[in-house]
Write a protein that holds these residues in place. Structure first.
Motif, mmCIF file in Angstrom:
data_model
loop_
_atom_site.group_PDB
_atom_site.id
_atom_site.type_symbol
_atom_site.label_atom_id
_atom_site.label_comp_id
_atom_site.label_asym_id
_atom_site.label_seq_id
_atom_site.Cartn_x
_atom_site.Cartn_y
_atom_site.Cartn_z
ATOM 1 N N ARG A 1 -5.856 3.633 -1.001
ATOM 2 C CA ARG A 1 -6.206 3.477 -2.744
ATOM 3 C C ARG A 1 -7.708 4.123 -2.784
ATOM 4 O O ARG A 1 -8.499 3.910 -2.022
ATOM 5 N N LEU B 1 0.806 -1.171 -0.063
ATOM 6 C CA LEU B 1 0.122 -0.012 -0.198
ATOM 7 C C LEU B 1 0.813 1.195 -0.065
ATOM 8 O O LEU B 1 0.690 2.102 -0.538
ATOM 9 N N ARG C 1 2.276 1.516 -3.646
ATOM 10 C CA ARG C 1 1.469 1.769 -4.728
ATOM 11 C C ARG C 1 0.164 2.512 -4.632
ATOM 12 O O ARG C 1 -0.326 2.995 -5.531
ATOM 13 N N GLY C 2 0.054 2.929 -3.270
ATOM 14 C CA GLY C 2 -1.179 3.723 -3.005
ATOM 15 C C GLY C 2 -0.984 5.132 -3.282
ATOM 16 O O GLY C 2 0.289 5.575 -3.777
ATOM 17 N N ASN C 3 -1.937 5.790 -2.935
ATOM 18 C CA ASN C 3 -2.110 7.154 -2.756
ATOM 19 C C ASN C 3 -1.365 8.008 -1.851
ATOM 20 O O ASN C 3 -1.843 7.496 -0.737
#
Length: 199
Positions: A185, A117, A120-122
């Motif tokens: 996400r 997370l 790759r997440g915001n």
């Protein structure tokens, strides 16, 4: 845990800088000997499989970086299994980050899902509205539960609650009213990850 490395897509990665047969470990500076060993750093190493040993970094093997090392500093190191006490700083950052991540997962400080997370997440910010420290400790990390108001990257905000291990010395940085880094996400706001720097 503070993880900010962004992995490059496989087709763009440069070949690994780690020599064949070498391994990566996570080292903690245990001491800096004086003369005649001046410039060396004694390192307590933990491998990704949990093996522990003590080795040595010198200015000749880390290009002067040992001058910036002091007891308690954590570094990624490279070693050959046949000569584990002869250490160099890890110059393969992808392998080094994987070693750090694997160590945190194995100890139970974080999970693979949380690391994914963060990668790759915001990335956004959140205001801590409430915090409770539990009685659970893992080494120098303390478990906390925080209530947050998370700012969406595209506008607006949402409430979230997260339980995580953070460095015990950093409890003040998650006091109510603090602003911390958070990852989520867009498609699933029920899962978040927080990162708190070690004080």
């Amino acid at each position: 845990m503070k993880t900010t490395t962004v992995l490059t897509p496989a087709r763009h990665r440069r070949p690994s800088a780690t020599p064949a047969g070498a391994a990566i470990g996570v080292g903690t500076v245990a001491g800096i000997p004086g003369p005649p060993r001046e410039g060396a750093a004694i390192i307590d190493v933990e491998t990704v499989t949990g093996e522990r040993f003590r080795g040595e970094l010198t200015t000749s093997t880390c290009h002067g970086a040992a001058l910036d090392l002091k007891p308690g500093v954590v570094v990624a190191v490279r070693f050959h299994p046949d000569r584990p006490t002869d250490l160099t700083l890890a110059d393969d950052m992808i392998a080094a980050r994987a070693a750090f991540d694997h160590r945190l997962i194995r100890k139970g400080i974080t999970t693979a899902a949380k690391i994914d997370l963060v990668r790759r997440g915001n990335r956004s910010q959140a205001v801590v509205t409430a915090m409770r420290a539990t009685c659970h400790l893992i080494e120098d990390h303390r478990e906390i539960t925080v209530d947050l108001m998370v700012a969406r990257t595209d506008g607006g905000q949402f409430a979230a609650r997260e339980t995580a291990f953070i460095p015990a010395a950093s409890l003040a940085s998650v006091a109510p009213g603090s602003v911390i880094a958070v990852y989520y996400r867009t498609a699933d706001e029920s899962a978040i990850a927080i990162t708190v720097a070690k004080a």
